[in-house]
Scaffold this motif. Structure first.
Motif, PDB file in Angstrom:
ATOM      1  N   LEU A  47       0.621  -0.816  -0.289  1.00 46.82           N
ATOM      2  CA  LEU A  47       0.105   0.088  -0.313  1.00 46.82           C
ATOM      3  C   LEU A  47       1.112   1.050   0.111  1.00 46.82           C
ATOM      4  N   LEU A  48       0.629   1.607  -0.680  1.00 43.26           N
ATOM      5  CA  LEU A  48       1.012   3.462  -1.372  1.00 43.26           C
ATOM      6  C   LEU A  48       0.870   4.358  -0.336  1.00 43.26           C
ATOM      7  N   PHE A  49       0.667   5.050   0.762  1.00 44.77           N
ATOM      8  CA  PHE A  49       0.359   6.136   0.685  1.00 44.77           C
ATOM      9  C   PHE A  49       1.149   7.559   0.720  1.00 44.77           C
ATOM     10  N   PHE A  50       0.214   8.589  -0.253  1.00 45.66           N
ATOM     11  CA  PHE A  50       0.418   9.016  -0.846  1.00 45.66           C
ATOM     12  C   PHE A  50      -0.069  10.075  -0.439  1.00 45.66           C
ATOM     13  N   ARG A  51       1.016  11.542   0.330  1.00 45.33           N
ATOM     14  CA  ARG A  51       0.754  12.743   1.461  1.00 45.33           C
ATOM     15  C   ARG A  51       1.319  13.933   1.261  1.00 45.33           C
ATOM     16  N   ARG A  52       0.822  14.894   1.865  1.00 49.80           N
ATOM     17  CA  ARG A  52       1.513  16.160   1.567  1.00 49.80           C
ATOM     18  C   ARG A  52       0.991  16.802   3.452  1.00 49.80           C
ATOM     19  N   PRO A  53       2.521  16.899   4.045  1.00 51.00           N
ATOM     20  CA  PRO A  53       2.892  17.281   5.170  1.00 51.00           C
ATOM     21  C   PRO A  53       1.775  18.497   6.131  1.00 51.00           C
ATOM     22  N   LEU A  83       3.699   2.149   2.281  1.00 53.79           N
ATOM     23  CA  LEU A  83       5.110   3.215   2.586  1.00 53.79           C
ATOM     24  C   LEU A  83       4.060   4.373   1.964  1.00 53.79           C
ATOM     25  N   GLU A  84       4.335   5.141   3.431  1.00 46.77           N
ATOM     26  CA  GLU A  84       4.399   6.790   3.316  1.00 46.77           C
ATOM     27  C   GLU A  84       5.182   6.996   1.837  1.00 46.77           C
ATOM     28  N   ILE A  85       4.691   8.233   1.187  1.00 46.34           N
ATOM     29  CA  ILE A  85       5.213   8.801   0.082  1.00 46.34           C
ATOM     30  C   ILE A  85       5.376  10.335   0.098  1.00 46.34           C
ATOM     31  N   ASN A  86       5.835  11.478   1.078  1.00 45.48           N
ATOM     32  CA  ASN A  86       5.697  12.969   0.714  1.00 45.48           C
ATOM     33  C   ASN A  86       5.484  12.914  -0.834  1.00 45.48           C
ATOM     34  N   VAL A  87       4.477  13.877  -1.389  1.00 45.33           N
ATOM     35  CA  VAL A  87       4.690  14.737  -3.194  1.00 45.33           C
ATOM     36  C   VAL A  87       5.380  15.208  -2.943  1.00 45.33           C
ATOM     37  N   GLU A  88       5.536  15.816  -1.859  1.00 42.25           N
ATOM     38  CA  GLU A  88       6.467  17.658  -2.265  1.00 42.25           C
ATOM     39  C   GLU A  88       8.309  16.620  -2.206  1.00 42.25           C
ATOM     40  N   ASP A  89       8.423  16.056  -1.883  1.00 45.90           N
ATOM     41  CA  ASP A  89      10.487  15.379  -1.462  1.00 45.90           C
ATOM     42  C   ASP A  89      10.357  14.518  -2.388  1.00 45.90           C
ATOM     43  N   CYS A  90       8.982  13.683  -3.167  1.00 45.52           N
ATOM     44  CA  CYS A  90       9.178  12.490  -4.396  1.00 45.52           C
ATOM     45  C   CYS A  90       7.917  12.623  -5.204  1.00 45.52           C
ATOM     46  N   PRO A  91       8.452  14.071  -6.078  1.00 44.68           N
ATOM     47  CA  PRO A  91       8.227  14.460  -7.441  1.00 44.68           C
ATOM     48  C   PRO A  91       7.627  13.897  -8.617  1.00 44.68           C
ATOM     49  N   ARG A  92       8.636  13.285  -8.721  1.00 41.95           N
ATOM     50  CA  ARG A  92       8.699  11.987 -10.241  1.00 41.95           C
ATOM     51  C   ARG A  92       8.266  11.199  -9.818  1.00 41.95           C
ATOM     52  N   THR A  93       7.580  10.169  -8.244  1.00 43.66           N
ATOM     53  CA  THR A  93       7.516   9.052  -8.586  1.00 43.66           C
ATOM     54  C   THR A  93       5.540   9.027  -8.159  1.00 43.66           C
ATOM     55  N   VAL A  99      -0.808  10.934  -9.380  1.00 47.18           N
ATOM     56  CA  VAL A  99      -1.077  11.169  -8.440  1.00 47.18           C
ATOM     57  C   VAL A  99      -1.641  12.972  -8.632  1.00 47.18           C
ATOM     58  N   ASP A 100      -2.898  13.343  -8.339  1.00 45.88           N
ATOM     59  CA  ASP A 100      -3.167  14.439  -7.941  1.00 45.88           C
ATOM     60  C   ASP A 100      -3.670  15.271  -7.237  1.00 45.88           C
ATOM     61  N   ASN A 101      -4.664  14.373  -6.376  1.00 47.28           N
ATOM     62  CA  ASN A 101      -4.583  14.872  -5.330  1.00 47.28           C
ATOM     63  C   ASN A 101      -4.463  14.213  -3.994  1.00 47.28           C
ATOM     64  N   VAL A 102      -4.030  14.542  -2.944  1.00 49.72           N
ATOM     65  CA  VAL A 102      -3.568  13.981  -2.218  1.00 49.72           C
ATOM     66  C   VAL A 102      -4.613  14.031  -0.940  1.00 49.72           C
ATOM     67  N   PRO A 103      -5.049  13.087   0.478  1.00 52.23           N
ATOM     68  CA  PRO A 103      -4.891  11.515  -0.044  1.00 52.23           C
ATOM     69  C   PRO A 103      -4.833  10.646  -1.146  1.00 52.23           C
ATOM     70  N   ALA A 104      -3.594  10.376  -1.101  1.00 58.01           N
ATOM     71  CA  ALA A 104      -3.868   8.921  -2.414  1.00 58.01           C
ATOM     72  C   ALA A 104      -3.454   7.530  -1.709  1.00 58.01           C
ATOM     73  N   PHE A 105      -4.171   6.115  -2.591  1.00 51.43           N
ATOM     74  CA  PHE A 105      -3.305   5.672  -2.246  1.00 51.43           C
ATOM     75  C   PHE A 105      -3.558   4.655  -3.554  1.00 51.43           C
ATOM     76  N   ARG A 106      -2.185   3.817  -4.055  1.00 47.11           N
ATOM     77  CA  ARG A 106      -1.973   2.829  -4.677  1.00 47.11           C
ATOM     78  C   ARG A 106      -1.764   1.476  -3.856  1.00 47.11           C
ATOM     79  N   VAL A 107      -2.385   0.842  -4.599  1.00 43.14           N
ATOM     80  CA  VAL A 107      -2.036  -0.979  -4.115  1.00 43.14           C
ATOM     81  C   VAL A 107      -1.527  -1.173  -5.063  1.00 43.14           C
ATOM     82  N   LEU A 108       0.213  -2.084  -4.654  1.00 45.82           N
ATOM     83  CA  LEU A 108       0.447  -2.915  -6.058  1.00 45.82           C
ATOM     84  C   LEU A 108       0.137  -4.954  -5.265  1.00 45.82           C
TER      85      LEU A 108
END
Length: 137
Positions: A47-53, A83-93, A99-108
């Motif tokens: 589970l990938l959790f995309f978030r913005r602080p 895995l938690e992914i900060n959209v500001e630190d990881c723009p390429r990922t 991911v256009d809006n946060v919070p967002a989830f991806r399941v692999l």
């Protein structure tokens, strides 16, 4: 008084460490390839959790995701990866997973389900959480 306040702060720090014990944080985009090959592909599901602080909806969902990860860890053990992914630190990922809006989830599943084929399930997850909370009140 300072000792009492220090004890309270230390207690909350330990509590946060327990909540986050199995959620890893992607530090930057350069680490993605290594995390994918060594951590995500060997696992049954991730589970990938995309978030913005500082974002209110992200702050609302974060403890729920941590609680979910702890519950699922007890049931499934090492088969799952969070895995938690900060959209500001990881723009390429973030762009890679569209991911256009946060919070967002991806399941692999074993690292598959990347890009367009990946499950984007924020609205489904959040609506289930809100319904469960309403049912318990």
């Amino acid at each position: 008084m300072a000792t009492g306040m220090s004890a309270i702060v230390a207690h909350f720090a330990r509590q946060q460490d327990r909540l986050r014990r199995n959620i890893r944080v992607l530090e930057d985009d350069d680490a993605w390839a290594d995390v994918l090959s060594r951590q995500i592909r060997p696992r049954c599901a991730s589970l990938l959790f995309f978030r913005r602080p500082g974002d209110a909806p992200c702050n609302y969902m974060q403890p729920k995701v941590h609680e979910l990860s702890n519950d699922l860890e007890l049931k499934h053990g090492a088969d799952l990866y969070f895995l938690e992914i900060n959209v500001e630190d990881c723009p390429r990922t973030t762009r890679y997973f569209k991911v256009d809006n946060v919070p967002a989830f991806r399941v692999l599943a074993h690292g598959r389900g990347e890009g367009e084929d990946c499950t984007a399930a924020f609205s489904g997850i959040s609506s289930r959480i809100f319904m469960l909370e309403a049912a318990h009140k």
